[in-house]
Design a protein around this motif. Sequence first.
Motif, PDB file in Angstrom:
ATOM      1  N   ASN A  28       0.853  -1.411   0.062  1.00 21.24           N
ATOM      2  CA  ASN A  28       0.081  -0.181  -0.033  1.00 21.24           C
ATOM      3  C   ASN A  28       0.960   1.383  -0.278  1.00 21.24           C
ATOM      4  O   ASN A  28       0.485   2.225   0.636  1.00 21.24           O
ATOM      5  CB  ASN A  28      -0.896  -0.039   1.365  1.00 21.24           C
ATOM      6  N   GLU A 131       5.230  -3.217 -12.907  1.00 21.36           N
ATOM      7  CA  GLU A 131       4.944  -1.913 -13.409  1.00 21.36           C
ATOM      8  C   GLU A 131       6.221  -1.283 -14.117  1.00 21.36           C
ATOM      9  O   GLU A 131       6.030  -0.658 -15.217  1.00 21.36           O
ATOM     10  CB  GLU A 131       5.011  -1.124 -11.917  1.00 21.36           C
ATOM     11  N   LYS A 143       7.772   1.081  -5.084  1.00 22.72           N
ATOM     12  CA  LYS A 143       7.443  -0.369  -5.542  1.00 22.72           C
ATOM     13  C   LYS A 143       7.886  -1.421  -4.262  1.00 22.72           C
ATOM     14  O   LYS A 143       7.465  -2.368  -3.906  1.00 22.72           O
ATOM     15  CB  LYS A 143       7.870  -0.931  -6.720  1.00 22.72           C
TER      16      LYS A 143
HETATM   17  S1  SF4 Z   1       0.192  -1.080  -6.919  1.00 24.93           S
HETATM   18 FE1  SF4 Z   1       1.349  -1.172  -4.913  1.00 24.93          FE
HETATM   19  S2  SF4 Z   1      -0.010  -0.367  -3.603  1.00 24.93           S
HETATM   20 FE2  SF4 Z   1      -1.300  -0.897  -5.178  1.00 24.93          FE
HETATM   21  S3  SF4 Z   1      -2.043  -2.716  -4.736  1.00 24.93           S
HETATM   22 FE3  SF4 Z   1      -0.229  -2.944  -6.070  1.00 24.93          FE
HETATM   23  S4  SF4 Z   1       1.278  -3.417  -4.471  1.00 24.93           S
HETATM   24 FE4  SF4 Z   1      -0.328  -2.254  -3.467  1.00 24.93          FE
END
Ligand code: SF4
Length: 288
Positions: A28, A131, A143
């Motif tokens: 998060n 990502e 990340k």
């Molecule tokens: S993008 Fe990052 S914060 Fe969002 S759900 Fe995936 S790991 Fe969790």
Amino acid sequence: MTYEAPLYRPPSEARSLILQLTLGCSHNQCTFCYMYKGKPYRVKSPEAMREHIAWGKAIDPGARRIFLADGNVLGLETPLLLEILTTLYREFPALERVSLYGGPGDMLGKTPEELASLHKTGLQLVYLGVESGSDTVLQQVRKGVTSEEMITAGVRVREAGIHLSCMLISGLGGTTHWEEHALESARVISAINPEYLGLLTLLVEDNTPLHRQIQQGSFHLLPAEKVLAETRLLLENLQVTDCTFRSNHPSNYLNLAGVLNQDQQRLLAEIQEAGEQGRLRPEGWRAL
Ligand code: SF4
């Protein structure tokens, strides 16, 4: 209440029965992510999990596919996950596939033997938000792992026999790091060689750290034509085998679909043509 909102699932799980066993995301912290910002991470009690599975059985006893939500169910302790998988295959006789989101930290927290036992017990597919493959970008978006750790995580899942679906976010390097983002993402995805690769395009939600960075002028959004150039650079440098590639999310400026690397030249030609004809999804039509 049956589900605790918000509830997310990958587009390819649209027909699956969704069972929500954890809430939120244990990481998060990603600066671009809005998904669980107001939802603290929590694991449901065994009793609540049992009740939810029983509810799922009542509404869809013939379910062939089950997706386990929320953000990273793979973070559960392995004995509990094995128990959940065993229960699901017993309670849903037609069940063919169980899938879930997994963070790189969750994968690194499991031994190859643990992952192999999860696969043997019926975990078929894990969705991994890579990502970016750039260490600069991974660090900037918080990340929580390096590109090498991302590779180790992805390879470990694949070597356990579990299918892997990786996601990248176009534009995540902004105007400063777009080339590095493309080239390094190609390097990381090539090293993992996943069965599936999905490409989303960055959309910035209010109340995210990234939104504040844009307002403060420390991050500059990549314009649409540069996003296409970035996708082209990514595809030119990918080396994967029989990887189903999709860039067909409402956030994307251009829909692309194929199998890599065999469809690489066709996809590059489609990007070229769309760029020349200005055939891109209008900014106002892009959606999460
Ligand atoms: S993008 Fe990052 S914060 Fe969002 S759900 Fe995936 S790991 Fe969790």
